[in-house]
Write an enzyme that holds these catalytic residues in place. Structure first.
Site, PDB file in Angstrom:
ATOM      1  N   LYS A 129       7.387  -3.827   5.000  1.00  0.00           N
ATOM      2  CA  LYS A 129       7.337  -2.562   4.260  1.00  0.00           C
ATOM      3  C   LYS A 129       6.982  -2.868   2.813  1.00  0.00           C
ATOM      4  O   LYS A 129       7.189  -3.988   2.322  1.00  0.00           O
ATOM      5  CB  LYS A 129       8.680  -1.836   4.327  1.00  0.00           C
ATOM      6  CG  LYS A 129       8.586  -0.341   4.135  1.00  0.00           C
ATOM      7  CD  LYS A 129       8.074   0.385   5.370  1.00  0.00           C
ATOM      8  CE  LYS A 129       8.014   1.891   5.148  1.00  0.00           C
ATOM      9  NZ  LYS A 129       7.625   2.608   6.371  1.00  0.00           N
ATOM     10  N   ASP A 169       3.175   6.101   3.945  1.00  0.00           N
ATOM     11  CA  ASP A 169       4.570   6.542   3.995  1.00  0.00           C
ATOM     12  C   ASP A 169       4.660   7.658   2.960  1.00  0.00           C
ATOM     13  O   ASP A 169       3.648   8.254   2.602  1.00  0.00           O
ATOM     14  CB  ASP A 169       5.522   5.369   3.694  1.00  0.00           C
ATOM     15  CG  ASP A 169       6.982   5.673   4.052  1.00  0.00           C
ATOM     16  OD1 ASP A 169       7.688   6.245   3.199  1.00  0.00           O
ATOM     17  OD2 ASP A 169       7.416   5.364   5.173  1.00  0.00           O
TER      18      ASP A 169
END
Length: 448
Positions: A129, A169
């Site tokens: 991430k 995201d």
């Protein structure tokens, strides 16, 4: 925090010691560890190989500055991160989040969750991430472009279709992915479209990628309801958020016969008793990029509540699709009181541990994010497949594959929960199923 067994307490204590102040990461680790006691009893080789300790420590963490120039010629400096957690199952895979709240603890929580989410898809992708404390909403189109170009100028050296593949995201959509990929292509002189997913359809993107996380969440919840002899038909549904995940969760719920009566954004929440008009919501949020109260201009019968929490609205099914820890204990108590039957996490860890316990004690079907919102990364992996083959599938084919993957994830979680004496516990099922696949790969690959 929940009580951990003697084999797991030292693991968690070491996580707390080595990662001070990273409360979201602590919460994510605790939630997984609480399910794994029975696994270590059956498979002591995992403890002997220190699999958990290795999973809780990222394989690589990159922290870097992003200097960029605004439209007035002023220089700004943001902080950015990429945490490459686990490559046991494949190249690192996970999104980029651009939001003022981003710091290392949030990126690590998201990356840790991504390990198990990606494992559950059954595909060959590891977990990672990244992101930055930059806020795209506060800047012009050209400022966003310059920021993305500066961001990629540093990050490109850590990426590649067989190394690390970011996606979008919060704050990172097709626009941002385009700017990032454009800079990657300039620097490397290579059209490696598989290096980023979430691209536009005309330049390497996959059909259904935009819809995938929201659609997948609704499909997973439909499977939970089906396991109880229920369905969406005619049921009141509340969805938090009004971004990409929320919009397409609303879309799919409506297709499945549910009636979404409320959704939200950071300014408050909207109630539309007739059912939220998905096309109008898309116009407001995706085209106009306006606040949710603009919805009332075309739908005067709806009501907007500034500053309130959308969980005040009674519902039978709840889909939290906004951000972490948005459903607290009292929210859960209220939801149970009003007859909530099922909760599916469209966002990452949107329900606090206390709220999860309230819902579990009340018998509410609960789909954790690492299972319920895995549709996005599943379609991202399919986008990688299409990029590698220089091919593109139809929307119908991609949607069918999404449905198959989400049903498989549901069935795997349910079966594994039953195998470990936790029937109906999708949290335990997701954690155990996701962990065992990664742990077995780690054993097969060796320590060094």
């Amino acid at each position: 925090m929940q009580q951990l067994g003697s084999k797991l307490e030292p693991v968690f204590a070491e996580v707390l010691r080595r990662n001070p102040g990273e409360v979201e990461f602590h919460q994510a680790v605790d939630e997984v560890l609480c399910s794994l006691g029975p696994v270590l009893e059956r498979r002591p080789e995992y403890a002997e190989a220190r699999v958990l300790e290795r999973l809780c420590e990222p394989e690589r963490q990159v922290i870097f500055q992003v200097p960029w120039e605004d439209d007035r010629g002023h220089i700004h400096v943001n902080r950015a991160f990429r945490v490459e957690f686990s490559s046991a199952l494949g190249p690192y895979k996970g999104g980029l989040r651009f939001h003022p709240s981003v710091y290392l603890g949030i990126v690590k929580f998201l990356g840790f969750e991504q390990i198990f989410k990606n494992s559950l898809t059954g595909m060959q992708i590891g977990g990672g991430k990244g992101g930055s404390d930059f806020d795209p909403k506060a800047h012009s189109e050209r400022e966003v472009m310059r920021f993305c170009q500066s961001f990629m100028t540093e990050l490109y050296r850590h990426l590649g279709p067989d190394t690390d593949i970011p996606a979008g995201d919060i704050g990172v959509g097709t626009r941002e992915i385009g700017y990032l990929f454009g800079q990657y292509k300039r620097i490397t002189n290579r059209w490696e479209s598989g290096t980023l997913t979430g691209k536009g359809i005309g330049w390497g993107g996959a059909p259904v990628r935009t819809e995938a996380t929201g659609y997948g969440c609704a499909i997973f919840v439909a499977e939970m309801l089906k396991a109880r002899g229920l369905d969406f038909e005619g049921r009141r549904v509340v969805v938090s958020g009004s971004g990409n995940v929320a919009i397409y969760a609303i879309d799919k719920v409506t297709q499945l016969g549910g009636r979404v009566v409320a959704c939200s954004d950071s300014s408050g929440y909207l109630v539309d008793r007739r059912g939220v008009d998905v096309e109008l919501l898309k116009q407001v949020k995706e085209v106009r990029r306006a606040r949710l109260d603009a919805y009332l201009e075309e739908r005067p019968g709806a009501r907007f509540v500034p500053g309130g929490k959308v969980w005040e609205v009674p519902c039978e099914i709840a889909l939290p699709c906004a951000t972490q820890n948005e459903i607290g204990e009292q929210d859960a108590v209220s939801m149970v009181k009003h007859g909530c039957l099922a909760v599916g996490e469209g966002a990452n860890m949107p329900t606090t541990p206390e709220a999860v316990r309230v819902l579990a004690d009340a018998g509410v079907a609960f789909g954790p994010g690492k299972a319920a919102n895995a549709g996005g990364v599943a379609i991202s992996a399919l986008e990688m497949q299409q990029n590698a083959a220089r091919n593109s599938w139809s929307f119908a084919v991609s949607e069918k594959r999404l449905e198959e993957i989400m049903r498989d994830i549901h069935d795997r979680c349910m079966t594994v929960a039953e195998e470990y004496g936790r029937p109906g516990d999708y949290v335990a099922g997701a954690n155990i199923a996701g962990f065992v696949r990664v742990a077995d790969a780690m054993l097969a690959l060796g320590v060094v």
